[in-house]
Write a protein that holds these residues in place. Structure first.
Motif, PDB file in Angstrom:
ATOM      1  N   LEU A   1     -42.709 -35.760 -60.246  1.00 28.18           N
ATOM      2  CA  LEU A   1     -42.905 -36.474 -58.996  1.00 28.18           C
ATOM      3  C   LEU A   1     -41.573 -36.711 -58.302  1.00 28.18           C
ATOM      4  O   LEU A   1     -40.604 -37.129 -58.944  1.00 28.18           O
ATOM      5  N   VAL A   2     -41.547 -36.478 -56.989  1.00 26.35           N
ATOM      6  CA  VAL A   2     -40.381 -36.750 -56.160  1.00 26.35           C
ATOM      7  C   VAL A   2     -40.882 -37.580 -54.991  1.00 26.35           C
ATOM      8  O   VAL A   2     -41.937 -37.286 -54.420  1.00 26.35           O
ATOM      9  N   ALA A   3     -40.138 -38.613 -54.616  1.00 27.40           N
ATOM     10  CA  ALA A   3     -40.562 -39.444 -53.495  1.00 27.40           C
ATOM     11  C   ALA A   3     -39.340 -40.000 -52.777  1.00 27.40           C
ATOM     12  O   ALA A   3     -38.294 -40.213 -53.376  1.00 27.40           O
ATOM     13  N   HIS A   4     -39.505 -40.230 -51.466  1.00 29.23           N
ATOM     14  CA  HIS A   4     -38.410 -40.698 -50.626  1.00 29.23           C
ATOM     15  C   HIS A   4     -38.741 -42.049 -50.006  1.00 29.23           C
ATOM     16  O   HIS A   4     -39.863 -42.274 -49.545  1.00 29.23           O
ATOM     17  N   SER A   5     -37.778 -42.938 -50.007  1.00 28.73           N
ATOM     18  CA  SER A   5     -37.792 -44.197 -49.270  1.00 28.73           C
ATOM     19  C   SER A   5     -39.047 -45.032 -49.585  1.00 28.73           C
ATOM     20  O   SER A   5     -39.281 -45.370 -50.738  1.00 28.73           O
ATOM     21  N   LEU A   6     -39.836 -45.376 -48.569  1.00 31.24           N
ATOM     22  CA  LEU A   6     -41.054 -46.170 -48.787  1.00 31.24           C
ATOM     23  C   LEU A   6     -41.929 -45.497 -49.832  1.00 31.24           C
ATOM     24  O   LEU A   6     -42.464 -46.161 -50.722  1.00 31.24           O
ATOM     25  N   GLY A   7     -42.073 -44.186 -49.746  1.00 28.60           N
ATOM     26  CA  GLY A   7     -42.881 -43.456 -50.725  1.00 28.60           C
ATOM     27  C   GLY A   7     -42.346 -43.618 -52.135  1.00 28.60           C
ATOM     28  O   GLY A   7     -43.117 -43.730 -53.092  1.00 28.60           O
ATOM     29  N   ALA A   8     -41.024 -43.656 -52.286  1.00 31.87           N
ATOM     30  CA  ALA A   8     -40.412 -43.823 -53.608  1.00 31.87           C
ATOM     31  C   ALA A   8     -40.697 -45.221 -54.157  1.00 31.87           C
ATOM     32  O   ALA A   8     -41.034 -45.379 -55.335  1.00 31.87           O
ATOM     33  N   SER A   9     -40.584 -46.237 -53.313  1.00 30.94           N
ATOM     34  CA  SER A   9     -40.840 -47.597 -53.785  1.00 30.94           C
ATOM     35  C   SER A   9     -42.314 -47.772 -54.147  1.00 30.94           C
ATOM     36  O   SER A   9     -42.643 -48.436 -55.134  1.00 30.94           O
ATOM     37  N   LEU A  10     -43.208 -47.157 -53.376  1.00 32.27           N
ATOM     38  CA  LEU A  10     -44.639 -47.287 -53.668  1.00 32.27           C
ATOM     39  C   LEU A  10     -45.060 -46.429 -54.864  1.00 32.27           C
ATOM     40  O   LEU A  10     -45.978 -46.805 -55.596  1.00 32.27           O
ATOM     41  N   LEU A  11     -44.388 -45.315 -55.085  1.00 31.32           N
ATOM     42  CA  LEU A  11     -44.652 -44.532 -56.293  1.00 31.32           C
ATOM     43  C   LEU A  11     -44.276 -45.352 -57.531  1.00 31.32           C
ATOM     44  O   LEU A  11     -45.028 -45.407 -58.509  1.00 31.32           O
ATOM     45  N   LEU A  12     -43.146 -46.021 -57.480  1.00 31.91           N
ATOM     46  CA  LEU A  12     -42.717 -46.882 -58.585  1.00 31.91           C
ATOM     47  C   LEU A  12     -43.726 -48.014 -58.789  1.00 31.91           C
ATOM     48  O   LEU A  12     -44.081 -48.346 -59.928  1.00 31.91           O
ATOM     49  N   LYS A  13     -44.196 -48.587 -57.698  1.00 30.39           N
ATOM     50  CA  LYS A  13     -45.205 -49.652 -57.779  1.00 30.39           C
ATOM     51  C   LYS A  13     -46.487 -49.104 -58.419  1.00 30.39           C
ATOM     52  O   LYS A  13     -47.047 -49.725 -59.323  1.00 30.39           O
ATOM     53  N   TYR A  14     -46.926 -47.935 -57.957  1.00 28.69           N
ATOM     54  CA  TYR A  14     -48.139 -47.332 -58.520  1.00 28.69           C
ATOM     55  C   TYR A  14     -47.987 -47.115 -60.031  1.00 28.69           C
ATOM     56  O   TYR A  14     -48.860 -47.490 -60.816  1.00 28.69           O
TER      57      TYR A  14
ATOM     58  N   MET B   1     -47.441 -19.129 -64.439  1.00 30.05           N
ATOM     59  CA  MET B   1     -47.919 -20.208 -63.580  1.00 30.05           C
ATOM     60  C   MET B   1     -46.728 -21.015 -63.062  1.00 30.05           C
ATOM     61  O   MET B   1     -45.830 -21.381 -63.824  1.00 30.05           O
ATOM     62  N   LYS B   2     -46.739 -21.302 -61.777  1.00 31.09           N
ATOM     63  CA  LYS B   2     -45.649 -22.071 -61.177  1.00 31.09           C
ATOM     64  C   LYS B   2     -45.692 -23.519 -61.638  1.00 31.09           C
ATOM     65  O   LYS B   2     -46.765 -24.077 -61.856  1.00 31.09           O
ATOM     66  N   LYS B   3     -44.510 -24.119 -61.768  1.00 29.31           N
ATOM     67  CA  LYS B   3     -44.425 -25.531 -62.109  1.00 29.31           C
ATOM     68  C   LYS B   3     -44.699 -26.330 -60.839  1.00 29.31           C
ATOM     69  O   LYS B   3     -44.183 -26.015 -59.774  1.00 29.31           O
ATOM     70  N   GLN B   4     -45.501 -27.369 -60.987  1.00 33.89           N
ATOM     71  CA  GLN B   4     -45.889 -28.165 -59.823  1.00 33.89           C
ATOM     72  C   GLN B   4     -45.020 -29.402 -59.655  1.00 33.89           C
ATOM     73  O   GLN B   4     -44.682 -30.073 -60.631  1.00 33.89           O
ATOM     74  N   VAL B   5     -44.701 -29.685 -58.397  1.00 38.17           N
ATOM     75  CA  VAL B   5     -43.946 -30.874 -58.016  1.00 38.17           C
ATOM     76  C   VAL B   5     -44.723 -31.549 -56.892  1.00 38.17           C
ATOM     77  O   VAL B   5     -45.129 -30.889 -55.936  1.00 38.17           O
ATOM     78  N   LEU B   6     -44.944 -32.840 -57.015  1.00 40.56           N
ATOM     79  CA  LEU B   6     -45.563 -33.620 -55.939  1.00 40.56           C
ATOM     80  C   LEU B   6     -44.464 -34.383 -55.227  1.00 40.56           C
ATOM     81  O   LEU B   6     -43.672 -35.077 -55.865  1.00 40.56           O
ATOM     82  N   PHE B   7     -44.395 -34.234 -53.900  1.00 37.26           N
ATOM     83  CA  PHE B   7     -43.403 -34.936 -53.083  1.00 37.26           C
ATOM     84  C   PHE B   7     -44.132 -35.935 -52.202  1.00 37.26           C
ATOM     85  O   PHE B   7     -44.996 -35.559 -51.401  1.00 37.26           O
ATOM     86  N   ILE B   8     -43.779 -37.218 -52.332  1.00 39.99           N
ATOM     87  CA  ILE B   8     -44.354 -38.288 -51.510  1.00 39.99           C
ATOM     88  C   ILE B   8     -43.349 -38.648 -50.420  1.00 39.99           C
ATOM     89  O   ILE B   8     -42.205 -38.999 -50.704  1.00 39.99           O
ATOM     90  N   GLN B   9     -43.782 -38.553 -49.196  1.00 40.82           N
ATOM     91  CA  GLN B   9     -42.934 -38.792 -48.027  1.00 40.82           C
ATOM     92  C   GLN B   9     -42.482 -40.238 -47.899  1.00 40.82           C
ATOM     93  O   GLN B   9     -43.036 -41.137 -48.525  1.00 40.82           O
ATOM     94  N   GLY B  10     -41.503 -40.453 -47.037  1.00 35.92           N
ATOM     95  CA  GLY B  10     -41.077 -41.787 -46.653  1.00 35.92           C
ATOM     96  C   GLY B  10     -41.960 -42.311 -45.531  1.00 35.92           C
ATOM     97  O   GLY B  10     -42.826 -41.609 -45.008  1.00 35.92           O
TER      98      GLY B  10
END
Length: 181
Positions: free
Chosen positions: A69-82, A1-10
């Motif tokens: 989880l991987v996230a960029h820019s606005l997405g990274a700040s909101l992932l941290l907030k979440y 089974m492949k390892k899953q990564v979620l990427f949240i955009q900026g």
């Protein structure tokens, strides 16, 4: 089974398209053992968090197994907030944040983006956090990276000489860190 990564955009009008290059670089560097989920975030201008926190929670819920989880820019700040304000439906193993802004100010539009003062103590204790920032980032000043470094001394910080806000569209270093864990 492949390892899953979620990427949240900026954020921004073309954030999804711009970050698709980051996702492609990450997928290429990770190889066939990993599968990246890259949902398009819908922006609700009327919501204080642009409606992203609920979407982030829903996307984490779709993952099978522990969450990377991987996230960029606005997405990274909101992932941290979440992660500091809600309990994720999956165990969040590792979080990779690319050029996250550290929101400050008194403007009304920024209030729904700001982290709570005690956010660092409210993050999942079993999660490991990695921050990446280029010194020549013209969108998010490197002093915001320094603020995160002071606030989260237990996290891993990777300061990159050049690559701008988009990290030169090269996430080889991030992939190396993901694979090393």
């Amino acid at each position: 089974m492949k390892k899953q990564v979620l990427f949240i955009q900026g954020g921004g009008k073309d954030g999804y398209e711009a970050d698709a290059k980051l996702v492609a670089s990450l997928q290429n560097a990770l190889g066939m053992d990993y599968e990246i989920s890259y949902p398009r975030m819908q922006t609700d201008e009327a919501a204080p968090d642009y409606g992203w926190l609920k979407q982030i929670g829903n996307e984490i819920g779709k993952l099978k197994g522990d969450a990377v989880l991987v996230a960029h820019s606005l997405g990274a700040s909101l992932l941290l907030k979440y992660l500091s304000e809600y309990k994720a439906s999956k165990k969040v193993d590792r979080v990779f944040l690319l050029a996250p802004p550290f929101w400050t100010g008194k403007e009304e539009w920024v209030q729904g983006l700001k982290l709570q003062e005690d956010f660092a103590e409210r993050l999942p204790p079993t999660s490991r956090f990695f921050f990446y920032h280029c010194r020549d980032d013209e969108e998010v000043p490197v002093d915001q990276f320094t603020t995160y470094r002071q606030t989260l001394p237990g996290a891993t910080f990777r300061e990159i000489e050049r690559g701008g806000h988009q990290l030169g569209n090269n996430l080889t270093l991030v992939a190396k860190d993901i694979k090393a864990q």
